[in-house]
Write a protein that holds these residues in place. Sequence first.
Motif, PDB file in Angstrom:
ATOM      1  N   VAL A 140       0.871  -0.803  -0.162  1.00  0.00           N
ATOM      2  CA  VAL A 140       0.341   0.364  -0.345  1.00  0.00           C
ATOM      3  C   VAL A 140       0.748   1.176   0.288  1.00  0.00           C
ATOM      4  N   GLU A 141       0.602   2.489  -0.248  1.00  0.00           N
ATOM      5  CA  GLU A 141       0.640   3.177  -0.066  1.00  0.00           C
ATOM      6  C   GLU A 141       0.473   4.511   0.533  1.00  0.00           C
ATOM      7  N   ARG A 142       1.234   5.445   1.479  1.00  0.00           N
ATOM      8  CA  ARG A 142       0.775   6.149   2.262  1.00  0.00           C
ATOM      9  C   ARG A 142       1.785   7.575   2.195  1.00  0.00           C
ATOM     10  N   LEU A 143       1.168   8.827   2.249  1.00  0.00           N
ATOM     11  CA  LEU A 143       1.735  10.186   2.374  1.00  0.00           C
ATOM     12  C   LEU A 143       2.624  10.277   3.393  1.00  0.00           C
ATOM     13  N   THR A 144       3.990   9.946   3.866  1.00  0.00           N
ATOM     14  CA  THR A 144       4.354  10.620   5.370  1.00  0.00           C
ATOM     15  C   THR A 144       5.184  11.878   5.071  1.00  0.00           C
ATOM     16  N   LYS A 145       6.166  12.713   5.936  1.00  0.00           N
ATOM     17  CA  LYS A 145       6.059  13.589   6.127  1.00  0.00           C
ATOM     18  C   LYS A 145       7.336  13.177   5.107  1.00  0.00           C
ATOM     19  N   LYS A 146       7.869  12.597   4.590  1.00  0.00           N
ATOM     20  CA  LYS A 146       9.128  12.476   3.263  1.00  0.00           C
ATOM     21  C   LYS A 146       8.235  12.232   2.269  1.00  0.00           C
ATOM     22  N   MET A 148       5.779  10.284   0.011  1.00  0.00           N
ATOM     23  CA  MET A 148       4.642   9.083  -0.171  1.00  0.00           C
ATOM     24  C   MET A 148       5.618   7.882  -0.316  1.00  0.00           C
ATOM     25  N   ARG A 149       5.329   7.217   0.442  1.00  0.00           N
ATOM     26  CA  ARG A 149       5.600   5.671   0.697  1.00  0.00           C
ATOM     27  C   ARG A 149       5.307   3.771   0.367  1.00  0.00           C
ATOM     28  N   ARG A 150       5.671   3.624  -0.454  1.00  0.00           N
ATOM     29  CA  ARG A 150       5.160   2.286   0.268  1.00  0.00           C
ATOM     30  C   ARG A 150       5.657   0.827   0.701  1.00  0.00           C
ATOM     31  N   PHE A 151       4.656   0.136   1.496  1.00  0.00           N
ATOM     32  CA  PHE A 151       5.061  -0.636   2.092  1.00  0.00           C
ATOM     33  C   PHE A 151       4.078  -2.107   2.115  1.00  0.00           C
ATOM     34  N   ASP A 152       4.727  -2.535   3.033  1.00  0.00           N
ATOM     35  CA  ASP A 152       3.549  -4.241   2.860  1.00  0.00           C
ATOM     36  C   ASP A 152       2.811  -4.154   4.094  1.00  0.00           C
ATOM     37  N   ALA A 153       1.470  -4.238   4.008  1.00  0.00           N
ATOM     38  CA  ALA A 153       0.082  -4.136   4.994  1.00  0.00           C
ATOM     39  C   ALA A 153       0.439  -5.582   5.445  1.00  0.00           C
ATOM     40  N   ARG A 154       0.453  -6.739   4.653  1.00  0.00           N
ATOM     41  CA  ARG A 154       0.544  -7.777   5.302  1.00  0.00           C
ATOM     42  C   ARG A 154       0.715  -8.095   5.996  1.00  0.00           C
ATOM     43  N   GLN A 155       2.933  -8.172   6.439  1.00  0.00           N
ATOM     44  CA  GLN A 155       3.510  -8.694   7.359  1.00  0.00           C
ATOM     45  C   GLN A 155       2.881  -7.995   8.683  1.00  0.00           C
ATOM     46  N   ALA A 156       2.445  -7.457   8.242  1.00  0.00           N
ATOM     47  CA  ALA A 156       2.325  -6.989  10.589  1.00  0.00           C
ATOM     48  C   ALA A 156       0.944  -7.570  11.096  1.00  0.00           C
ATOM     49  N   THR A 189       7.637  -1.032  11.665  1.00  0.00           N
ATOM     50  CA  THR A 189       8.545   0.385  10.738  1.00  0.00           C
ATOM     51  C   THR A 189       8.922  -0.008   9.518  1.00  0.00           C
ATOM     52  N   PRO A 190       7.539   0.750   8.663  1.00  0.00           N
ATOM     53  CA  PRO A 190       7.354   1.801   9.238  1.00  0.00           C
ATOM     54  C   PRO A 190       5.807   1.044  10.104  1.00  0.00           C
ATOM     55  N   ALA A 191       5.149   1.989  10.684  1.00  0.00           N
ATOM     56  CA  ALA A 191       4.613   1.354  10.872  1.00  0.00           C
ATOM     57  C   ALA A 191       3.033   1.200  10.878  1.00  0.00           C
ATOM     58  N   VAL A 192       1.703   0.360  10.442  1.00  0.00           N
ATOM     59  CA  VAL A 192       0.821  -0.393   9.913  1.00  0.00           C
ATOM     60  C   VAL A 192      -0.246   0.583  10.880  1.00  0.00           C
ATOM     61  N   ARG A 193      -1.166   1.000  10.025  1.00  0.00           N
ATOM     62  CA  ARG A 193      -2.680   1.749  10.537  1.00  0.00           C
ATOM     63  C   ARG A 193      -3.523   0.986  10.267  1.00  0.00           C
ATOM     64  N   PRO A 194      -4.676   0.702  10.858  1.00  0.00           N
ATOM     65  CA  PRO A 194      -5.756   0.164  10.745  1.00  0.00           C
ATOM     66  C   PRO A 194      -6.224   0.936   8.856  1.00  0.00           C
ATOM     67  N   ASP A 195      -5.941   2.232   8.568  1.00  0.00           N
ATOM     68  CA  ASP A 195      -6.439   2.417   7.695  1.00  0.00           C
ATOM     69  C   ASP A 195      -5.876   2.123   6.798  1.00  0.00           C
ATOM     70  N   ASP A 196      -4.252   1.584   6.857  1.00  0.00           N
ATOM     71  CA  ASP A 196      -4.267   0.741   5.870  1.00  0.00           C
ATOM     72  C   ASP A 196      -4.340  -0.494   5.743  1.00  0.00           C
ATOM     73  N   VAL A 197      -4.021  -0.373   6.478  1.00  0.00           N
ATOM     74  CA  VAL A 197      -5.301  -2.512   6.258  1.00  0.00           C
ATOM     75  C   VAL A 197      -6.135  -2.368   6.173  1.00  0.00           C
ATOM     76  N   LEU A 198      -7.314  -1.534   5.847  1.00  0.00           N
ATOM     77  CA  LEU A 198      -8.179  -1.668   4.703  1.00  0.00           C
ATOM     78  C   LEU A 198      -8.327  -1.387   3.365  1.00  0.00           C
ATOM     79  N   MET A 199      -6.312  -0.524   3.102  1.00  0.00           N
ATOM     80  CA  MET A 199      -6.594  -0.017   2.096  1.00  0.00           C
ATOM     81  C   MET A 199      -5.632  -1.353   1.328  1.00  0.00           C
ATOM     82  N   GLY A 200      -5.537  -1.986   1.990  1.00  0.00           N
ATOM     83  CA  GLY A 200      -5.213  -3.083   1.250  1.00  0.00           C
ATOM     84  C   GLY A 200      -6.597  -4.249   1.170  1.00  0.00           C
TER      85      GLY A 200
END
Length: 243
Positions: A140-146, A148-156, A189-200
Motif C-alpha cells: 500500500v502507499e501512504r503520504l508521510t512527512k518524507k 509518498m511511501r510504499r510498504f507491505d501492510a500484510r506482514q504486520a 517500522t513503518p507502522a501499519v495502521r488500521p487504514d492501511d489494512v483497509l486499503m489492503g
Amino acid sequence: MQRLRVRYAKRGRLRFTSHRDISRAVERAVRRSDIPVAFSAGFSPHPKISYAGAAPTGVASEAEYLEIGVSSTCDLEQVRAELDASLPPGLDVLEVIEARAGSLADRLEASVWLLRLPGADVAAAEQAVKEFEAADRVEVERLTKKGMRRFDARQAVRSVTVVNEHERTAGQEPGPPCVILRMVVRHETPAVRPDDVLMGLRLVAGFAPPSPPEVTRLAQGPLDATTGEPGDPFDVERADGDL
C-alpha cells in the motif's frame, strides 16, 4: 526519582484531539494536581513526561500509555484520581503503577483494533479478509512527512476477523448493515495502521466501505506467541508486587 506509568483512554470527541494537544492537557493536569513532577536539566527545563505508542488522531483508544518522572514518592491511587479529575472528560485515567525496570515502549509490541464499518456488506468483507490473509504481500502507499511511501501492510497483521455482522435495535426492525472488523497488528517500522489494512482489503478484493471507519484501539502490549494476542504491559510490575 520515582517513575509512574499511566494507562489512559481517549474517548468520544477527544479522539479527534492531536497528540500535541493531549500532551499539553496532560502537563496542565499534572500542574493542577500538584504532582511533584521532575524536570530536565539545562537552560530550558521541561517536565519529565514521555508517551509510548500514541494512537493516530481520529482514533479512540482504551490503551494509551505515558510515563511521569516525579521528584518524591507518590500515592498511586491518589495520583490516578487527581489526574483523572484534572483532565477533560474523554481523557480518562484508568490505572497508575510504579515502574520497576525496562522500557515501557519496548513492551508495546502489538495492538488490538476494532473497526466499525457502517453500511458495509458482510459477505464482501468476509471475502476480502480471506483474500487478504491468503496473500503473501499486500503493498500500500501512504503520504508521510518524507513524501509518498510504499510498504507491505500484510506482514504486520497477525489476524483480522469479522466479529459482528448487523446492528440490531431493541424493539425495531433490523437496521442497516454494519461490519465490525477485529485485527491484531504488530508494531513495525513503518507502522501499519488500521487504514492501511483497509486499503489492503480494497486492493486485494475491491472492498470499499461506503463511509469512513470508526476505529478504537482496545489494547496494546507484549505479543504472546501462543495466543497471538497482546498481553498487559503492566504485568511485570504486578508480578514484582506479588513477590
